[in-house]
Write a protein that holds these residues in place. Sequence first.
Motif, PDB file in Angstrom:
ATOM      1  N   PRO A 191      -4.738  -2.994  14.778  1.00  0.00           N
ATOM      2  CA  PRO A 191      -4.461  -3.807  13.590  1.00  0.00           C
ATOM      3  C   PRO A 191      -5.167  -2.989  12.607  1.00  0.00           C
ATOM      4  O   PRO A 191      -5.885  -1.795  12.722  1.00  0.00           O
ATOM      5  CB  PRO A 191      -5.606  -4.925  14.193  1.00  0.00           C
ATOM      6  N   GLY A 192      -5.030  -3.749  11.508  1.00  0.00           N
ATOM      7  CA  GLY A 192      -5.569  -3.067  10.348  1.00  0.00           C
ATOM      8  C   GLY A 192      -5.089  -3.609   8.898  1.00  0.00           C
ATOM      9  O   GLY A 192      -4.576  -4.933   8.876  1.00  0.00           O
ATOM     10  N   TYR A 193      -5.394  -2.984   8.004  1.00  0.00           N
ATOM     11  CA  TYR A 193      -4.850  -3.349   6.583  1.00  0.00           C
ATOM     12  C   TYR A 193      -3.844  -2.708   6.028  1.00  0.00           C
ATOM     13  O   TYR A 193      -3.600  -1.599   6.469  1.00  0.00           O
ATOM     14  CB  TYR A 193      -6.270  -3.232   5.589  1.00  0.00           C
ATOM     15  N   THR A 194      -2.927  -3.161   5.286  1.00  0.00           N
ATOM     16  CA  THR A 194      -1.643  -2.598   4.691  1.00  0.00           C
ATOM     17  C   THR A 194      -1.591  -3.302   3.205  1.00  0.00           C
ATOM     18  O   THR A 194      -1.656  -4.331   2.792  1.00  0.00           O
ATOM     19  CB  THR A 194      -0.688  -3.359   5.651  1.00  0.00           C
ATOM     20  N   TYR A 195      -1.258  -2.052   2.455  1.00  0.00           N
ATOM     21  CA  TYR A 195      -0.915  -2.251   0.993  1.00  0.00           C
ATOM     22  C   TYR A 195       0.504  -1.999   0.814  1.00  0.00           C
ATOM     23  O   TYR A 195       0.858  -0.878   1.051  1.00  0.00           O
ATOM     24  CB  TYR A 195      -1.902  -1.527   0.063  1.00  0.00           C
ATOM     25  N   MET A 196       1.435  -2.641   0.285  1.00  0.00           N
ATOM     26  CA  MET A 196       2.739  -2.596   0.100  1.00  0.00           C
ATOM     27  C   MET A 196       2.864  -2.756  -1.568  1.00  0.00           C
ATOM     28  O   MET A 196       2.366  -3.459  -2.213  1.00  0.00           O
ATOM     29  CB  MET A 196       3.787  -3.450   0.547  1.00  0.00           C
ATOM     30  N   TYR A 197       3.724  -1.506  -2.272  1.00  0.00           N
ATOM     31  CA  TYR A 197       4.024  -1.852  -3.685  1.00  0.00           C
ATOM     32  C   TYR A 197       5.361  -1.431  -3.577  1.00  0.00           C
ATOM     33  O   TYR A 197       6.040  -0.631  -3.049  1.00  0.00           O
ATOM     34  CB  TYR A 197       3.301  -0.470  -4.430  1.00  0.00           C
TER      35      TYR A 197
END
Length: 179
Positions: free
Chosen positions: A111-117
């Motif tokens: 698991p973790g963090y995701t940044y989408m742009y």
Amino acid sequence: MKKFLLLVLVSFASLSSNAQRNQSTGTTETWEPRYTGQFDFYVQDAWGAGLMFRREFTPNFGLNLIGGSFMSGWGEYETPDNVGIVNVRLMGLRLNAPLGKRFGVYADATPGYTYMYVDTFFRTTTLWGQVKGDAHCFGLDLSVGFLIDKHLSLGYNCSLYVNGNGNSGIHWGRFSIIF
């Protein structure tokens, strides 16, 4: 009596795990816990690259400590300037099962963090789903595959993303070099 039974159960479990740790390779040599790294290349109608560091406690069990990856597209408008996914992953599980002397299977979940742009012009034509601007998400990578050699693996990766706008997932082929 309950405390005694619990003590017996814990003792039996620790002895069993220690026996597996020493005998899992089919030899009498002992296994020393170690740190390993893994470089990943993801491919589908897009591409990605990642790096993961792991602590292996036995030949069959390890913890994915920390990792990161970046995904973008192959298309004319899917360049890293226009669209991308940045993943940071922490504390996952890795399980290996040998099927032969140099061949096996693996499964891991991290698991973790995701940044989408997505660029403003590109938002209406994206193949990445209905992304409305930048998105900060909870991310989960689920992978299964084959250990071709002790330094190479080939498998399937599903990246799941959860945020306030809904859930999504992207399916990848994954080629890994383990060092």
